[in-house]
Design a protein around this motif. Structure first.
Motif, PDB file in Angstrom:
ATOM      1  N   ILE A 242       0.832  -1.202   0.000  1.00  0.00           N
ATOM      2  CA  ILE A 242       0.000   0.000   0.000  1.00  0.00           C
ATOM      3  C   ILE A 242       0.869   1.255   0.000  1.00  0.00           C
ATOM      4  O   ILE A 242       0.532   2.268  -0.617  1.00  0.00           O
ATOM      5  CB  ILE A 242      -0.970  -0.017   1.198  1.00  0.00           C
ATOM      6  N   VAL A 243       2.012   1.186   0.686  1.00  0.00           N
ATOM      7  CA  VAL A 243       2.948   2.321   0.694  1.00  0.00           C
ATOM      8  C   VAL A 243       3.428   2.627  -0.719  1.00  0.00           C
ATOM      9  O   VAL A 243       3.452   3.790  -1.146  1.00  0.00           O
ATOM     10  CB  VAL A 243       4.153   2.031   1.621  1.00  0.00           C
ATOM     11  N   ILE A 244       3.805   1.594  -1.463  1.00  0.00           N
ATOM     12  CA  ILE A 244       4.251   1.779  -2.849  1.00  0.00           C
ATOM     13  C   ILE A 244       3.154   2.437  -3.683  1.00  0.00           C
ATOM     14  O   ILE A 244       3.405   3.325  -4.502  1.00  0.00           O
ATOM     15  CB  ILE A 244       4.645   0.429  -3.472  1.00  0.00           C
ATOM     16  N   LEU A 245       1.936   2.015  -3.461  1.00  0.00           N
ATOM     17  CA  LEU A 245       0.789   2.510  -4.219  1.00  0.00           C
ATOM     18  C   LEU A 245       0.577   4.007  -4.017  1.00  0.00           C
ATOM     19  O   LEU A 245       0.235   4.730  -4.954  1.00  0.00           O
ATOM     20  CB  LEU A 245      -0.460   1.739  -3.793  1.00  0.00           C
ATOM     21  N   ILE A 296       4.331   6.144 -10.619  1.00  0.00           N
ATOM     22  CA  ILE A 296       3.365   5.361  -9.845  1.00  0.00           C
ATOM     23  C   ILE A 296       3.286   3.926 -10.353  1.00  0.00           C
ATOM     24  O   ILE A 296       3.376   2.969  -9.574  1.00  0.00           O
ATOM     25  CB  ILE A 296       1.962   6.015  -9.913  1.00  0.00           C
ATOM     26  N   TRP A 297       3.161   3.763 -11.672  1.00  0.00           N
ATOM     27  CA  TRP A 297       2.843   2.458 -12.245  1.00  0.00           C
ATOM     28  C   TRP A 297       4.024   1.496 -12.304  1.00  0.00           C
ATOM     29  O   TRP A 297       3.853   0.304 -12.012  1.00  0.00           O
ATOM     30  CB  TRP A 297       2.252   2.645 -13.644  1.00  0.00           C
ATOM     31  N   ILE A 298       5.199   1.971 -12.694  1.00  0.00           N
ATOM     32  CA  ILE A 298       6.348   1.058 -12.808  1.00  0.00           C
ATOM     33  C   ILE A 298       6.685   0.413 -11.457  1.00  0.00           C
ATOM     34  O   ILE A 298       6.792  -0.821 -11.364  1.00  0.00           O
ATOM     35  CB  ILE A 298       7.575   1.781 -13.400  1.00  0.00           C
ATOM     36  N   PRO A 299       6.846   1.203 -10.378  1.00  0.00           N
ATOM     37  CA  PRO A 299       7.087   0.569  -9.069  1.00  0.00           C
ATOM     38  C   PRO A 299       5.926  -0.308  -8.616  1.00  0.00           C
ATOM     39  O   PRO A 299       6.144  -1.339  -7.973  1.00  0.00           O
ATOM     40  CB  PRO A 299       7.276   1.768  -8.131  1.00  0.00           C
ATOM     41  N   LEU A 300       4.686   0.106  -8.944  1.00  0.00           N
ATOM     42  CA  LEU A 300       3.530  -0.709  -8.561  1.00  0.00           C
ATOM     43  C   LEU A 300       3.595  -2.087  -9.210  1.00  0.00           C
ATOM     44  O   LEU A 300       3.368  -3.118  -8.548  1.00  0.00           O
ATOM     45  CB  LEU A 300       2.240   0.004  -8.971  1.00  0.00           C
ATOM     46  N   LEU A 301       3.923  -2.135 -10.492  1.00  0.00           N
ATOM     47  CA  LEU A 301       4.023  -3.412 -11.189  1.00  0.00           C
ATOM     48  C   LEU A 301       5.175  -4.251 -10.643  1.00  0.00           C
ATOM     49  O   LEU A 301       5.056  -5.472 -10.496  1.00  0.00           O
ATOM     50  CB  LEU A 301       4.209  -3.179 -12.690  1.00  0.00           C
ATOM     51  N   ILE A 302       6.282  -3.605 -10.330  1.00  0.00           N
ATOM     52  CA  ILE A 302       7.418  -4.324  -9.742  1.00  0.00           C
ATOM     53  C   ILE A 302       7.037  -4.915  -8.394  1.00  0.00           C
ATOM     54  O   ILE A 302       7.369  -6.062  -8.070  1.00  0.00           O
ATOM     55  CB  ILE A 302       8.635  -3.382  -9.593  1.00  0.00           C
ATOM     56  N   GLU A 304       3.877  -5.567  -7.221  1.00  0.00           N
ATOM     57  CA  GLU A 304       2.782  -6.538  -7.266  1.00  0.00           C
ATOM     58  C   GLU A 304       3.137  -7.777  -8.096  1.00  0.00           C
ATOM     59  O   GLU A 304       2.935  -8.903  -7.638  1.00  0.00           O
ATOM     60  CB  GLU A 304       1.529  -5.864  -7.845  1.00  0.00           C
ATOM     61  N   VAL A 305       3.650  -7.570  -9.303  1.00  0.00           N
ATOM     62  CA  VAL A 305       3.883  -8.693 -10.210  1.00  0.00           C
ATOM     63  C   VAL A 305       5.157  -9.450  -9.846  1.00  0.00           C
ATOM     64  O   VAL A 305       5.171 -10.684  -9.806  1.00  0.00           O
ATOM     65  CB  VAL A 305       3.946  -8.200 -11.668  1.00  0.00           C
ATOM     66  N   TRP A 306       6.235  -8.700  -9.582  1.00  0.00           N
ATOM     67  CA  TRP A 306       7.511  -9.345  -9.256  1.00  0.00           C
ATOM     68  C   TRP A 306       7.772  -9.427  -7.758  1.00  0.00           C
ATOM     69  O   TRP A 306       8.778  -9.969  -7.337  1.00  0.00           O
ATOM     70  CB  TRP A 306       8.649  -8.614  -9.952  1.00  0.00           C
ATOM     71  N   ASN A 307       6.867  -8.872  -6.969  1.00  0.00           N
ATOM     72  CA  ASN A 307       6.912  -9.006  -5.516  1.00  0.00           C
ATOM     73  C   ASN A 307       8.255  -8.559  -4.935  1.00  0.00           C
ATOM     74  O   ASN A 307       8.858  -9.238  -4.099  1.00  0.00           O
ATOM     75  CB  ASN A 307       6.638 -10.466  -5.111  1.00  0.00           C
ATOM     76  N   ASN A 308       8.722  -7.384  -5.394  1.00  0.00           N
ATOM     77  CA  ASN A 308       9.988  -6.857  -4.876  1.00  0.00           C
ATOM     78  C   ASN A 308       9.767  -5.440  -4.360  1.00  0.00           C
ATOM     79  O   ASN A 308       9.792  -4.467  -5.122  1.00  0.00           O
ATOM     80  CB  ASN A 308      11.066  -6.873  -5.969  1.00  0.00           C
ATOM     81  N   PHE A 309       9.528  -5.338  -3.069  1.00  0.00           N
ATOM     82  CA  PHE A 309       9.209  -4.050  -2.462  1.00  0.00           C
ATOM     83  C   PHE A 309      10.413  -3.112  -2.474  1.00  0.00           C
ATOM     84  O   PHE A 309      10.288  -1.926  -2.786  1.00  0.00           O
ATOM     85  CB  PHE A 309       8.741  -4.253  -1.019  1.00  0.00           C
ATOM     86  N   PHE A 310      11.592  -3.624  -2.152  1.00  0.00           N
ATOM     87  CA  PHE A 310      12.766  -2.764  -1.995  1.00  0.00           C
ATOM     88  C   PHE A 310      13.117  -2.050  -3.305  1.00  0.00           C
ATOM     89  O   PHE A 310      13.333  -0.832  -3.316  1.00  0.00           O
ATOM     90  CB  PHE A 310      13.965  -3.585  -1.518  1.00  0.00           C
ATOM     91  N   ILE A 311      13.151  -2.778  -4.416  1.00  0.00           N
ATOM     92  CA  ILE A 311      13.478  -2.168  -5.714  1.00  0.00           C
ATOM     93  C   ILE A 311      12.410  -1.144  -6.098  1.00  0.00           C
ATOM     94  O   ILE A 311      12.724  -0.044  -6.571  1.00  0.00           O
ATOM     95  CB  ILE A 311      13.610  -3.248  -6.801  1.00  0.00           C
ATOM     96  N   ALA A 312      11.138  -1.495  -5.887  1.00  0.00           N
ATOM     97  CA  ALA A 312      10.045  -0.574  -6.216  1.00  0.00           C
ATOM     98  C   ALA A 312      10.153   0.711  -5.403  1.00  0.00           C
ATOM     99  O   ALA A 312       9.999   1.818  -5.936  1.00  0.00           O
ATOM    100  CB  ALA A 312       8.703  -1.254  -5.951  1.00  0.00           C
ATOM    101  N   PHE A 313      10.423   0.567  -4.126  1.00  0.00           N
ATOM    102  CA  PHE A 313      10.545   1.731  -3.242  1.00  0.00           C
ATOM    103  C   PHE A 313      11.712   2.622  -3.659  1.00  0.00           C
ATOM    104  O   PHE A 313      11.579   3.851  -3.737  1.00  0.00           O
ATOM    105  CB  PHE A 313      10.730   1.271  -1.795  1.00  0.00           C
ATOM    106  N   MET A 314      12.860   2.031  -3.946  1.00  0.00           N
ATOM    107  CA  MET A 314      14.045   2.802  -4.316  1.00  0.00           C
ATOM    108  C   MET A 314      13.842   3.517  -5.653  1.00  0.00           C
ATOM    109  O   MET A 314      14.284   4.657  -5.826  1.00  0.00           O
ATOM    110  CB  MET A 314      15.273   1.893  -4.374  1.00  0.00           C
ATOM    111  N   ILE A 315      13.180   2.864  -6.601  1.00  0.00           N
ATOM    112  CA  ILE A 315      12.904   3.508  -7.895  1.00  0.00           C
ATOM    113  C   ILE A 315      12.057   4.754  -7.693  1.00  0.00           C
ATOM    114  O   ILE A 315      12.354   5.832  -8.227  1.00  0.00           O
ATOM    115  CB  ILE A 315      12.206   2.524  -8.855  1.00  0.00           C
ATOM    116  N   GLN A 316      10.983   4.621  -6.917  1.00  0.00           N
ATOM    117  CA  GLN A 316      10.111   5.772  -6.674  1.00  0.00           C
ATOM    118  C   GLN A 316      10.854   6.891  -5.955  1.00  0.00           C
ATOM    119  O   GLN A 316      10.775   8.060  -6.350  1.00  0.00           O
ATOM    120  CB  GLN A 316       8.893   5.353  -5.852  1.00  0.00           C
TER     121      GLN A 316
END
Length: 329
Positions: A242-245, A296-302, A304-316
């Motif tokens: 939810i934080v990533i979202l 918003i969308w690229i980290p969200l897909l990372i 949800e789909v690839w289940n990698n919170f750390f990479i998604a968070f750092m990208i954002q």
């Protein structure tokens, strides 16, 4: 059948938009300072969502074979009734604010009272436990009510701050809907929100209407409630998802709040320091909105789909900071 009826209703609304626009007579006027538009724009975006959801709820109460409580994941009819009344009240407060510009303190007081009432009578809206994908979960204990209240108020204010550029809020709404669809939660009502958002996107993209405070108060309260309810009903959903979202609106809210305080400005008074204002110095409105959607969308897909919170968070985080530094001046 219901969804086809909603699509037909939205087309009728679209074809008669000028009639409703004149009847409602709620506009956002350009001020030549903080606002990017140069003509008055109607504030019927929130009305579109409210009417679609009202039709859906009336249908579900009278004709649908499904239990109304399953729509939001609540446990009692009383909590359901309190929530529906609260949604209507917040929508009306937003309409009134669009009309006469209520004071910040009065708006905040109304929102606090409404959220507290829902927390007192609906345990599905209380955040009692924090579950993380990368760490052990923990309970908040006595701070559950206060923390949940703060989360609601932050989300409503972040959504309100974020609604400043065509397509921007609509893209965020689609992202939140994708989260629910991907996790197979609250599908019926999410489809209603998607239908309403498609028609709002069309009008908003063509600068026919803005979301207005009716939408930017009512929608985050509704969507925030759905997020918390899904979190409490589904142990597979973690807080970091939810934080990533919601990270980009949240980051902009906190940055603007402290930036204004440091510069001895009213933290609730508008300015041209939002991330989209910085991007507009270099890009067109459409490209600026697309850049924010990628954030918003690229980290969200990372996540949800690839289940990698750390990479998604750092990208954002990295790209948000990069855009602020590069295009601020």
């Amino acid at each position: 059948m219901l969804y086809l009826g909603l699509i037909f209703f939205n087309f009728l609304f679209l074809f008669n938009f000028k009639f409703f626009e004149k009847k409602m007579n709620i506009y956002d006027f350009p001020d030549g300072i903080n606002k990017t538009h140069n003509k008055k724009i109607s504030l019927l975006g929130g009305v579109i969502f409210f009417l679609n959801l009202s039709i859906f709820l009336i249908y579900s109460s009278l004709l649908s074979p499904y239990d109304n409580l399953s729509i939001f994941g609540f446990t009692t009819n009383f909590s359901y009734s309190i929530f529906i009344i609260s949604c209507c009240t917040i929508f009306c407060i937003g309409i009134l604010d669009d009309k006469i510009n209520l004071s910040v303190r009065l708006r905040l007081l109304f929102l606090v009272i409404i959220v507290i009432l829902n927390l007192l009578f609906n345990e599905m809206l209380i955040i009692k436990q924090v579950r993380l994908s990368f760490s052990d979960s923990f309970f908040i204990g006595n701070f559950s009510y206060l923390w949940t209240l703060i989360c609601f108020l932050l989300l409503i204010n972040a959504f309100n701050f974020f609604d400043g550029l065509n397509v921007q809020s609509s893209g965020l709404i689609f992202a939140i809907c994708f989260f629910f669809l991907f996790n197979n939660f609250f599908i019926e009502i999410i489809l209603v929100i998607i239908i309403a958002n498609i028609f709002f996107l069309y009008l908003n993209f063509n600068s026919k209407t803005f979301l207005g405070n009716s939408g930017s108060f009512f929608l985050p309260f509704l969507l925030g409630s759905l997020l918390i309810s899904s979190y409490n009903n589904n142990p597979q959903i973690n807080a970091d998802q939810i934080v990533i979202l919601l990270l980009i609106p949240g980051l902009d809210l906190f940055r603007l709040f402290f930036y204004r305080l440091i510069n001895k400005k009213n933290p609730f008074k508008g300015d041209r320091e939002h991330i989209h204002h910085y991007l507009l110095k270099k890009f067109s409105k459409t490209n600026s909105a697309l850049i924010i959607q990628f954030l918003i969308w690229i980290p969200l897909l990372i996540s949800e789909v690839w289940n990698n919170f750390f990479i998604a968070f750092m990208i954002q985080l990295i790209f948000y900071i990069f855009l602020i530094i590069k295009y601020k001046n």
